[in-house]
Design a protein around this motif. Structure first.
Motif, PDB file in Angstrom:
ATOM      1  N   THR A   1      27.128 -13.992 -19.252  1.00  0.00           N
ATOM      2  CA  THR A   1      28.173 -13.277 -18.524  1.00  0.00           C
ATOM      3  C   THR A   1      28.065 -13.605 -17.043  1.00  0.00           C
ATOM      4  OG1 THR A   1      28.002 -11.455 -20.116  1.00  0.00           O
ATOM      5  CG2 THR A   1      29.186 -11.021 -18.064  1.00  0.00           C
ATOM      6  N   PRO A   2      29.121 -14.139 -16.426  1.00  0.00           N
ATOM      7  CA  PRO A   2      29.057 -14.501 -15.002  1.00  0.00           C
ATOM      8  C   PRO A   2      28.795 -13.291 -14.113  1.00  0.00           C
ATOM      9  CG  PRO A   2      30.966 -15.493 -16.068  1.00  0.00           C
ATOM     10  CD  PRO A   2      30.405 -14.499 -17.037  1.00  0.00           C
ATOM     11  N   LEU A   3      28.170 -13.544 -12.969  1.00  0.00           N
ATOM     12  CA  LEU A   3      27.905 -12.494 -11.990  1.00  0.00           C
ATOM     13  C   LEU A   3      29.182 -12.166 -11.233  1.00  0.00           C
ATOM     14  CD1 LEU A   3      24.570 -13.918 -10.489  1.00  0.00           C
ATOM     15  CD2 LEU A   3      24.803 -12.142 -12.227  1.00  0.00           C
ATOM     16  N   ASN A   4      29.269 -10.920 -10.742  1.00  0.00           N
ATOM     17  CA  ASN A   4      30.407 -10.570  -9.881  1.00  0.00           C
ATOM     18  C   ASN A   4      29.953  -9.940  -8.577  1.00  0.00           C
ATOM     19  OD1 ASN A   4      29.611  -8.011 -10.572  1.00  0.00           O
ATOM     20  ND2 ASN A   4      31.473  -7.492 -11.706  1.00  0.00           N
ATOM     21  N   CYS A   5      28.664  -9.971  -8.328  1.00  0.00           N
ATOM     22  CA  CYS A   5      28.030  -9.541  -7.069  1.00  0.00           C
ATOM     23  C   CYS A   5      28.019  -8.020  -6.886  1.00  0.00           C
ATOM     24  CB  CYS A   5      28.671 -10.218  -5.865  1.00  0.00           C
ATOM     25  SG  CYS A   5      27.804  -9.845  -4.312  1.00  0.00           S
ATOM     26  N   LYS A   6      29.194  -7.398  -6.790  1.00  0.00           N
ATOM     27  CA  LYS A   6      29.250  -5.987  -6.400  1.00  0.00           C
ATOM     28  C   LYS A   6      28.603  -5.046  -7.414  1.00  0.00           C
ATOM     29  CE  LYS A   6      33.353  -6.423  -3.486  1.00  0.00           C
ATOM     30  NZ  LYS A   6      34.748  -5.960  -3.243  1.00  0.00           N
TER      31      LYS A   6
ATOM     32  N   LEU B   1       8.239  -3.006  -4.121  1.00  0.00           N
ATOM     33  CA  LEU B   1       9.163  -3.563  -5.106  1.00  0.00           C
ATOM     34  C   LEU B   1      10.553  -2.935  -5.017  1.00  0.00           C
ATOM     35  CD1 LEU B   1       8.941  -5.733  -7.296  1.00  0.00           C
ATOM     36  CD2 LEU B   1       8.592  -3.914  -8.964  1.00  0.00           C
ATOM     37  N   GLU B   2      10.606  -1.642  -4.722  1.00  0.00           N
ATOM     38  CA  GLU B   2      11.904  -0.965  -4.611  1.00  0.00           C
ATOM     39  C   GLU B   2      12.693  -1.509  -3.420  1.00  0.00           C
ATOM     40  OE1 GLU B   2      13.723   3.578  -4.030  1.00  0.00           O
ATOM     41  OE2 GLU B   2      11.579   3.284  -4.450  1.00  0.00           O
ATOM     42  N   GLU B   3      12.034  -1.705  -2.298  1.00  0.00           N
ATOM     43  CA  GLU B   3      12.681  -2.283  -1.120  1.00  0.00           C
ATOM     44  C   GLU B   3      13.126  -3.720  -1.387  1.00  0.00           C
ATOM     45  OE1 GLU B   3      10.257   0.084   2.415  1.00  0.00           O
ATOM     46  OE2 GLU B   3       9.367  -1.679   1.460  1.00  0.00           O
ATOM     47  N   CYS B   4      12.312  -4.425  -2.167  1.00  0.00           N
ATOM     48  CA  CYS B   4      12.613  -5.802  -2.529  1.00  0.00           C
ATOM     49  C   CYS B   4      13.908  -5.874  -3.350  1.00  0.00           C
ATOM     50  CB  CYS B   4      11.440  -6.386  -3.308  1.00  0.00           C
ATOM     51  SG  CYS B   4      11.487  -8.172  -3.537  1.00  0.00           S
ATOM     52  N   GLU B   5      14.047  -4.960  -4.302  1.00  0.00           N
ATOM     53  CA  GLU B   5      15.253  -4.916  -5.135  1.00  0.00           C
ATOM     54  C   GLU B   5      16.498  -4.661  -4.290  1.00  0.00           C
ATOM     55  OE1 GLU B   5      17.133  -2.490  -8.967  1.00  0.00           O
ATOM     56  OE2 GLU B   5      15.274  -1.794  -8.013  1.00  0.00           O
ATOM     57  N   LYS B   6      16.396  -3.731  -3.359  1.00  0.00           N
ATOM     58  CA  LYS B   6      17.547  -3.401  -2.514  1.00  0.00           C
ATOM     59  C   LYS B   6      17.955  -4.591  -1.656  1.00  0.00           C
ATOM     60  CE  LYS B   6      16.588   1.575  -2.258  1.00  0.00           C
ATOM     61  NZ  LYS B   6      16.180   2.706  -1.375  1.00  0.00           N
ATOM     62  N   MET B   7      16.960  -5.303  -1.123  1.00  0.00           N
ATOM     63  CA  MET B   7      17.264  -6.463  -0.289  1.00  0.00           C
ATOM     64  C   MET B   7      17.959  -7.556  -1.091  1.00  0.00           C
ATOM     65  SD  MET B   7      14.749  -8.802   2.071  1.00  0.00           S
ATOM     66  CE  MET B   7      14.832  -7.692   3.478  1.00  0.00           C
ATOM     67  N   CYS B   8      17.476  -7.789  -2.309  1.00  0.00           N
ATOM     68  CA  CYS B   8      18.067  -8.823  -3.159  1.00  0.00           C
ATOM     69  C   CYS B   8      19.482  -8.434  -3.574  1.00  0.00           C
ATOM     70  CB  CYS B   8      17.184  -9.067  -4.379  1.00  0.00           C
ATOM     71  SG  CYS B   8      17.641 -10.518  -5.355  1.00  0.00           S
ATOM     72  N   LEU B   9      19.690  -7.169  -3.868  1.00  0.00           N
ATOM     73  CA  LEU B   9      20.993  -6.697  -4.337  1.00  0.00           C
ATOM     74  C   LEU B   9      22.069  -6.842  -3.252  1.00  0.00           C
ATOM     75  CD1 LEU B   9      22.049  -5.530  -6.983  1.00  0.00           C
ATOM     76  CD2 LEU B   9      21.716  -3.241  -6.038  1.00  0.00           C
TER      77      LEU B   9
ATOM     78  N   HIS C   1       5.703 -10.245 -13.937  1.00  0.00           N
ATOM     79  CA  HIS C   1       7.054  -9.711 -14.094  1.00  0.00           C
ATOM     80  C   HIS C   1       7.971 -10.349 -13.060  1.00  0.00           C
ATOM     81  CE1 HIS C   1       5.200  -6.813 -16.659  1.00  0.00           C
ATOM     82  NE2 HIS C   1       4.650  -6.115 -15.689  1.00  0.00           N
ATOM     83  N   ILE C   2       9.188 -10.646 -13.468  1.00  0.00           N
ATOM     84  CA  ILE C   2      10.219 -11.085 -12.537  1.00  0.00           C
ATOM     85  C   ILE C   2      11.515 -10.388 -12.913  1.00  0.00           C
ATOM     86  CG2 ILE C   2      10.805 -13.137 -13.911  1.00  0.00           C
ATOM     87  CD1 ILE C   2      11.484 -14.549 -11.252  1.00  0.00           C
ATOM     88  N   TYR C   3      12.312 -10.040 -11.912  1.00  0.00           N
ATOM     89  CA  TYR C   3      13.558  -9.309 -12.123  1.00  0.00           C
ATOM     90  C   TYR C   3      14.714 -10.242 -11.751  1.00  0.00           C
ATOM     91  CZ  TYR C   3      10.278  -5.425 -12.201  1.00  0.00           C
ATOM     92  OH  TYR C   3       9.219  -4.592 -12.505  1.00  0.00           O
ATOM     93  N   ILE C   4      15.521 -10.598 -12.755  1.00  0.00           N
ATOM     94  CA  ILE C   4      16.570 -11.596 -12.573  1.00  0.00           C
ATOM     95  C   ILE C   4      17.942 -10.930 -12.526  1.00  0.00           C
ATOM     96  CG2 ILE C   4      17.639 -13.668 -13.549  1.00  0.00           C
ATOM     97  CD1 ILE C   4      14.981 -14.386 -14.785  1.00  0.00           C
ATOM     98  N   ARG C   5      18.773 -11.378 -11.599  1.00  0.00           N
ATOM     99  CA  ARG C   5      20.114 -10.806 -11.396  1.00  0.00           C
ATOM    100  C   ARG C   5      20.982 -11.017 -12.630  1.00  0.00           C
ATOM    101  NH1 ARG C   5      21.976 -10.214  -5.995  1.00  0.00           N
ATOM    102  NH2 ARG C   5      23.965  -9.098  -5.956  1.00  0.00           N
ATOM    103  N   MET C   6      21.699  -9.961 -13.021  1.00  0.00           N
ATOM    104  CA  MET C   6      22.496 -10.018 -14.235  1.00  0.00           C
ATOM    105  C   MET C   6      23.773  -9.194 -14.057  1.00  0.00           C
ATOM    106  SD  MET C   6      21.570 -11.829 -16.840  1.00  0.00           S
ATOM    107  CE  MET C   6      19.800 -11.723 -16.670  1.00  0.00           C
ATOM    108  N   ALA C   7      24.801  -9.570 -14.795  1.00  0.00           N
ATOM    109  CA  ALA C   7      26.063  -8.817 -14.775  1.00  0.00           C
ATOM    110  C   ALA C   7      25.840  -7.420 -15.334  1.00  0.00           C
ATOM    111  CB  ALA C   7      27.127  -9.548 -15.581  1.00  0.00           C
ATOM    112  N   SER C   8      26.645  -6.470 -14.869  1.00  0.00           N
ATOM    113  CA  SER C   8      26.463  -5.057 -15.250  1.00  0.00           C
ATOM    114  C   SER C   8      26.575  -4.839 -16.752  1.00  0.00           C
ATOM    115  CB  SER C   8      27.490  -4.186 -14.519  1.00  0.00           C
ATOM    116  OG  SER C   8      28.813  -4.630 -14.808  1.00  0.00           O
TER     117      SER C   8
END
Length: 530
Positions: A340-345, A371-379, A418-425
């Motif tokens: 599923t393609p990403l849509n960013c928002k 890690l929580e701050e890291c997630e927010k920055m990436c998002l 562990h790695i957290y990879i960006r994914m569509a909602s």
């Protein structure tokens, strides 16, 4: 011009008076000469230096080798790309503090240490240390460890204890390991091992044409993430230093009577050896690459390599091959893409566990974030594809961010991270639903616990009207993913009326469950032990 002046200065000295190094001292003084056929040893005789001829070769080189080991293993070569074909070579320390390998027959300088300090040295001396390090220093300097030049900063194919592998960010010094051409030819070969500081630092083993062969992965506080074999052992300790001045790895021996070294072989394998006194031979402890999954980027972008399955390459969960036909024919060069393609928002992140972290050359990092701050920055950044902790010790710390397609991922199981990879909602929602289903099942099972063993708990349940027994492996169990898979394969193949049948299994992150047919006649232990 400078090389000619050194040549003329040495020739005048050599012709007037050739002084052999005095073995009454372990210091080499200006204008003393060590000709081919003479040797100079470190103070306690661990190492020796002089000219040597490799097996099956007519060429002669100046080098350093183990004197106390019967094989006389060579660990450093000066004129590796400028050999002599006769015994006319000599080593000298010039008055201005340069070590020179010279062809005395024609006066050609074959190698020079070429320091940047020549104008300020008044009393230069050279010394072969017990560590195998050939150093130049000022004899009047009160700090004997203040080296003006050292062979440890200019390695050949070998890393010795105490040697730094990496970069000095202040001086620009870059210590690069380069293989021999062949086992009989110490000239520069096709392979190099170096620290890459683009993004978060990692080590790369490069082949001819600057092609990546192996990647160590970033340092995670305990080890290099792609080298699970690098852990506590009785032979040596390992250290990674990363500050504003230097980035390097080094190892130190725990027992000084043990000899251990790391070598980049002519065939492009990084090897760890330890000397075996009984067999009088080097024992190979570790290799990199160690298997096909260590070959850089074998499964391409968003692919994951797992040596325990065949074929070894598959796409990460929620990804699919870019070209199904190529992938089916074991051509993985096209890599994988998100289903599923990403849509960013409205994107989120999916957690992947037990992996070697991807190539960090396209990464950014912040060592003070959690890690929580890291997630927010990436998002916040649509180009950020994944994030992870830098340091895995304790609860984890630091923030590592990736900004391009993820490359060179390997399945490591319990030795991975562990790695957290960006994914569509929508993909996030399906993952969350699966997790909820598993949690509900576990809650229902917990009410029907019927036993407990060394690997975890056993529950009674119902599956499509049939009574079942569910073995849930404890996360603290010594049984890892490979052992779990082996049990599934073994029980599936062993079909017998007196053996319980395996109906299914489940693997989801750290959850591992086996589903058996239910045995109503109690435990076998009851019949054996009463």
């Amino acid at each position: 011009m400078a090389r000619c002046l050194i040549k003329l200065a040495f020739l005048s000295c050599f012709c007037l008076s050739t002084l052999l190094f005095s073995h009454a001292s372990d210091l080499i003084r200006p204008n003393q000469s060590l000709p081919d056929g003479k040797f100079f040893a470190s103070s306690n005789g661990t190492f020796e230096m002089g000219f040597f001829r490799p097996d099956n070769s007519k060429n002669r080189f100046f080098g350093i080798w183990y004197k106390v080991i019967s094989t006389g293993t060579v660990v450093w070569v000066a004129n590796r790309d400028s050999p002599l074909n006769d015994m006319s070579g000599a080593l000298t320390l010039t008055q201005d503090g340069n070590l020179i390998v010279l062809n005395t027959a024609n006066g050609n300088v074959l190698w020079s240490s070429w320091g940047n300090y020549t104008s300020s040295i008044r009393n230069p001396v050279a010394q072969l240390l017990e560590s195998g390090n050939l150093v130049i220093r000022d004899e009047n300097d009160e700090n004997p460890g203040n080296f003006l030049w050292q062979s440890f900063d200019h390695p050949s194919d070998t890393v010795l204890p105490g040697m730094k592998m990496g970069k000095n960010l202040v001086t620009g010094l870059d210590r690069v390991l380069r293989s021999w051409k062949t086992s009989d030819d110490p000239s520069t070969g096709n392979y190099s091992f170096l620290l890459d500081s683009h993004g978060f630092p990692q080590f790369l083993l490069m082949g001819s044409g600057s092609i990546e062969r192996f990647r160590s992965g970033p340092w995670n506080g305990e080890r290099l993430s792609g080298a699970p074999g690098l852990k506590e052992n009785p032979i040596y300790t390992f250290e990674f230093v990363f500050n504003q001045e230097e980035i390097y790895c080094t190892f130190q021996l725990i027992n000084s009577s043990v000899f251990s070294r790391q070598v980049l072989s002519p065939t492009g394998t990084l090897q760890r050896f330890s000397w075996n006194y009984r067999t009088e031979a080097w024992t190979n402890l570790l290799n990199a690459p160690s298997d096909i999954c260590d070959n850089y980027g074998i499964c391409s972008s968003y692919g994951i390599c797992d040596i325990s399955i065949s074929p070894v390459c598959s796409c990460l969960d929620k990804f699919k091959p870019q070209n199904e036909k190529d992938w089916a024919s074991a051509d993985w060069s096209g890599g994988c893409a998100r289903r599923t393609p990403l849509n960013c928002k409205s994107d989120g992140f999916v957690k992947y566990s037990g992996v070697k972290l991807p190539d960090t050359r396209n990464s950014r990092y912040n060592q003070s974030m959690n890690l929580e701050e890291c997630e927010k920055m990436c998002l916040k950044d649509c180009s950020c594809m994944a994030y992870a902790n830098i340091d895995i010790r304790g609860r984890g710390s630091g923030c590592l961010l990736w900004f391009e397609d993820l490359m060179d991922i390997k399945k490591l199981g319990e030795s991975g991270q562990h790695i957290y990879i960006r994914m569509a909602s929508s993909e996030i929602a399906s993952s969350e639903r699966r997790v909820k289903i598993i949690r509900v099942c576990l809650t229902l099972l917990a009410q029907n616990k019927i036993g407990e063993g060394g690997f975890g708990l056993v529950y009674k349940g119902t599956l499509q009207g049939q009574e079942i027994a569910v073995k849930r492996l404890s996360k603290y169990s010594t049984q890892g993913l490979n052992e779990f898979k082996n049990e599934v394969i073994l029980i599936t193949k062993l079909q017998h009326r007196n053996l319980v049948r395996l109906l299914g299994c489940c693997i989801d992150g750290e959850e591992k469950m086996l589903i058996y047919e239910f045995m109503p006649n109690n435990s076998l232990a009851t019949f054996i032990f009463g």
